[in-house]
Design a protein around this motif. Structure first.
Motif, short mmCIF file in Angstrom:
data_model
loop_
_atom_site.label_atom_id
_atom_site.label_comp_id
_atom_site.label_asym_id
_atom_site.label_seq_id
_atom_site.Cartn_x
_atom_site.Cartn_y
_atom_site.Cartn_z
N ASP A 5 6.71 -0.52 -18.96
CA ASP A 5 6.78 -0.20 -20.38
C ASP A 5 7.50 -1.31 -21.16
O ASP A 5 7.03 -1.73 -22.22
N ALA A 6 8.62 -1.79 -20.64
CA ALA A 6 9.37 -2.85 -21.32
C ALA A 6 8.55 -4.13 -21.42
O ALA A 6 8.53 -4.79 -22.46
N ILE A 7 7.85 -4.48 -20.35
CA ILE A 7 7.01 -5.68 -20.37
C ILE A 7 5.89 -5.51 -21.39
O ILE A 7 5.61 -6.42 -22.17
N ALA A 8 5.25 -4.35 -21.38
CA ALA A 8 4.14 -4.10 -22.30
C ALA A 8 4.60 -4.20 -23.75
O ALA A 8 3.88 -4.75 -24.60
N GLN A 9 5.79 -3.70 -24.04
CA GLN A 9 6.31 -3.79 -25.40
C GLN A 9 6.48 -5.25 -25.83
O GLN A 9 6.14 -5.61 -26.97
N ILE A 10 6.97 -6.09 -24.93
CA ILE A 10 7.13 -7.51 -25.24
C ILE A 10 5.77 -8.17 -25.43
O ILE A 10 5.57 -8.96 -26.37
N GLU A 59 0.84 -1.19 0.00
CA GLU A 59 0.00 0.00 0.00
C GLU A 59 0.88 1.25 0.00
O GLU A 59 1.90 1.32 0.69
N GLY A 60 0.51 2.23 -0.80
CA GLY A 60 1.24 3.48 -0.85
C GLY A 60 2.43 3.49 -1.80
O GLY A 60 3.10 4.51 -1.92
N VAL A 61 2.70 2.37 -2.47
CA VAL A 61 3.80 2.34 -3.43
C VAL A 61 3.29 2.92 -4.74
O VAL A 61 2.30 2.45 -5.30
N ASN A 62 3.95 3.96 -5.20
CA ASN A 62 3.55 4.60 -6.46
C ASN A 62 4.29 3.96 -7.62
O ASN A 62 5.48 3.67 -7.52
N ILE A 63 3.56 3.75 -8.71
CA ILE A 63 4.17 3.13 -9.88
C ILE A 63 3.63 3.80 -11.14
O ILE A 63 2.47 4.21 -11.19
N SER A 117 8.66 3.26 -13.94
CA SER A 117 9.24 2.96 -12.62
C SER A 117 10.11 1.72 -12.70
O SER A 117 9.72 0.71 -13.30
N SER A 118 11.28 1.78 -12.09
CA SER A 118 12.16 0.61 -12.02
C SER A 118 11.49 -0.43 -11.12
O SER A 118 11.20 -0.17 -9.96
N LEU A 119 11.25 -1.61 -11.68
CA LEU A 119 10.56 -2.65 -10.90
C LEU A 119 11.40 -3.11 -9.71
O LEU A 119 10.85 -3.36 -8.64
N THR A 120 12.71 -3.20 -9.87
CA THR A 120 13.53 -3.62 -8.73
C THR A 120 13.51 -2.57 -7.62
O THR A 120 13.49 -2.93 -6.44
#
Length: 85
Positions: free
Chosen positions: A70-75, A21-25, A29-32
């Protein structure tokens, strides 16, 4: 299917199922940096399989393809163009 739709779907999945909760994405955003680990990547892959009806081929399972939404969506969009449903 377009990248924006896939990004929105992935962000909603992450917010509802993986992130605290409260994590903005956003799509860049860098997933790591927001706490996504290898177990979470497996959950993302399973989500993609259920939602879009195909598996991301092994040759696309590289760290650079999972650095952000974004990278995942492109794949996802690229693979969907080559998948017979």
């Amino acid at each position: 299917m377009n990248i924006t739709e896939v990004e929105k779907s992935l962000i909603k999945f992450l917010e509802n199922n993986i992130l605290g909760e409260g994590v903005n994405i956003n799509s860049k955003s860098s997933l790591t940096e927001i706490g996504i680990d290898s177990y979470s990547i497996v959950e993302i892959l399973l989500f993609i399989e259920r939602k879009y009806g195909f598996v991301i081929p092994d040759e696309h399972l590289r760290p650079e393809n999972f650095k952000n939404v974004d990278a995942i969506a492109q794949i996802v969009v690229e693979v969907s163009k080559h998948t017979d449903k």
